[in-house]
Design a protein around this motif. Structure first.
Motif, mmCIF file in Angstrom:
data_model
loop_
_atom_site.group_PDB
_atom_site.id
_atom_site.type_symbol
_atom_site.label_atom_id
_atom_site.label_comp_id
_atom_site.label_asym_id
_atom_site.label_seq_id
_atom_site.Cartn_x
_atom_site.Cartn_y
_atom_site.Cartn_z
ATOM 1 N N LEU A 110 0.835 -1.199 0.000
ATOM 2 C CA LEU A 110 0.000 0.000 0.000
ATOM 3 C C LEU A 110 0.870 1.248 0.000
ATOM 4 O O LEU A 110 0.553 2.241 -0.670
ATOM 5 N N ALA A 111 1.984 1.216 0.725
ATOM 6 C CA ALA A 111 2.887 2.365 0.770
ATOM 7 C C ALA A 111 3.534 2.641 -0.582
ATOM 8 O O ALA A 111 3.962 3.765 -0.852
ATOM 9 N N GLU A 115 -0.274 6.439 -6.786
ATOM 10 C CA GLU A 115 -1.294 6.974 -7.683
ATOM 11 C C GLU A 115 -2.657 7.124 -7.024
ATOM 12 O O GLU A 115 -3.449 7.983 -7.423
ATOM 13 N N HIS A 116 -2.973 6.310 -6.024
ATOM 14 C CA HIS A 116 -4.316 6.311 -5.452
ATOM 15 C C HIS A 116 -4.330 6.651 -3.959
ATOM 16 O O HIS A 116 -5.291 6.344 -3.264
ATOM 17 N N GLY A 117 -3.265 7.276 -3.484
ATOM 18 C CA GLY A 117 -3.255 7.741 -2.111
ATOM 19 C C GLY A 117 -2.715 6.780 -1.085
ATOM 20 O O GLY A 117 -2.636 7.114 0.098
ATOM 21 N N GLY A 118 -2.323 5.578 -1.501
ATOM 22 C CA GLY A 118 -1.824 4.602 -0.535
ATOM 23 C C GLY A 118 -0.577 5.079 0.176
ATOM 24 O O GLY A 118 -0.447 4.920 1.399
ATOM 25 N N ARG A 119 0.348 5.679 -0.560
ATOM 26 C CA ARG A 119 1.587 6.152 0.046
ATOM 27 C C ARG A 119 1.300 7.265 1.058
ATOM 28 O O ARG A 119 1.870 7.278 2.148
ATOM 29 N N THR A 120 0.410 8.185 0.703
ATOM 30 C CA THR A 120 0.079 9.277 1.621
ATOM 31 C C THR A 120 -0.521 8.741 2.907
ATOM 32 O O THR A 120 -0.159 9.173 4.009
ATOM 33 N N PRO A 201 9.502 3.836 -3.684
ATOM 34 C CA PRO A 201 8.699 3.108 -2.690
ATOM 35 C C PRO A 201 8.498 1.648 -3.037
ATOM 36 O O PRO A 201 8.379 0.803 -2.145
ATOM 37 N N ALA A 202 8.480 1.313 -4.327
ATOM 38 C CA ALA A 202 8.272 -0.073 -4.729
ATOM 39 C C ALA A 202 9.435 -0.967 -4.292
ATOM 40 O O ALA A 202 9.258 -2.170 -4.105
#
Length: 227
Positions: A110-111, A115-120, A201-202
């Motif tokens: 998720l981190a 693109e879809h807010g997972g990192r935030t 992050p990946a």
């Protein structure tokens, strides 16, 4: 008798609700909960205070929903993965590494979602681990209760020779390591010479998973081996 032709204002749309959640999530990461005002949120979301009150009823409920909208799905995925592993094991204890991967791997994936807010969201969760806020921590403790019971129970069964207190401490350290790594995404270059590819992050998932598993397998404080 005069009949008023003034219509009732339309209720805020789900798009407004999502904008408020996205804005609050981002601002909470940048400024913390206490440092983020309702005015800041409404300005960033292009909304008004009435919309926040309509959808959430106030700041405390907004904070809870910011976490709940992603954490519920994350924890459900963790439990689904643990259910799958336990079904495959048919009653036998799971390998500790599989338990760790099911809990932390899902969060790290998720981190990596930029693109879809997972990192935030994961950066917000990481900041919450590192900053005292009694209200938020109590809420998260309740949201995590079932997941923590299941995963710690699986680790207790997988490592019967390890004192439970030691497992609790190591799990605590592992959560801290994940939180620090996620919160520090983008800041590694300020401390040492690294290239952009090293802050991808990946790439955090395999790197941190290796570190977490190493910590879980480390010798016990009395010199015994965890196995």
């Amino acid at each position: 008798m005069l009949i008023s032709m003034t219509s009732t204002p339309p209720a805020p749309t789900n798009d407004t609700r999502d904008r408020i959640l996205d804005a609050a999530e981002r601002l909470f990461v940048e400024n913390g909960f206490d440092g983020t005002s309702m005015r800041m949120i409404t300005g960033a979301a292009n909304a008004n205070l009435a919309a926040i009150n309509y959808h959430f009823g106030g700041k405390d409920a907004l904070v809870q929903e910011v976490f709940r909208r992603r954490l519920a799905a994350l924890n459900a995925r963790r439990l689904d993965e643990l259910d799958r592993l336990e079904a495959e094991a048919a009653g036998a204890p799971l390998k500790p590494s599989r338990i760790v991967e099911a809990f932390f791997g899902t969060a790290l994936e998720l981190a990596a979602d930029t693109e879809h807010g997972g990192r935030t969201f994961m950066r917000l969760l990481a900041r919450t681990y590192n900053e005292p806020n009694a209200f938020v921590r109590q809420f998260l403790a309740e949201e995590y209760a079932e997941v923590m019971d299941r995963f710690l129970g699986a680790l207790f069964r997988a490592l019967p020779e390890v004192p439970r207190a030691e497992i609790l401490w190591r799990f605590h350290f592992m959560i801290g390591a994940m939180a620090f790594a996620i919160a520090g995404l983008g800041g590694l270059s300020e401390l040492m010479e690294v290239g952009p590819q090293d802050e991808d992050p990946a790439r955090l998932l395999p790197r941190l998973m290796s570190f977490l598993l190493g910590g879980l397998r480390a010798p016990l404080p009395d010199g015994g081996l965890q196995g």
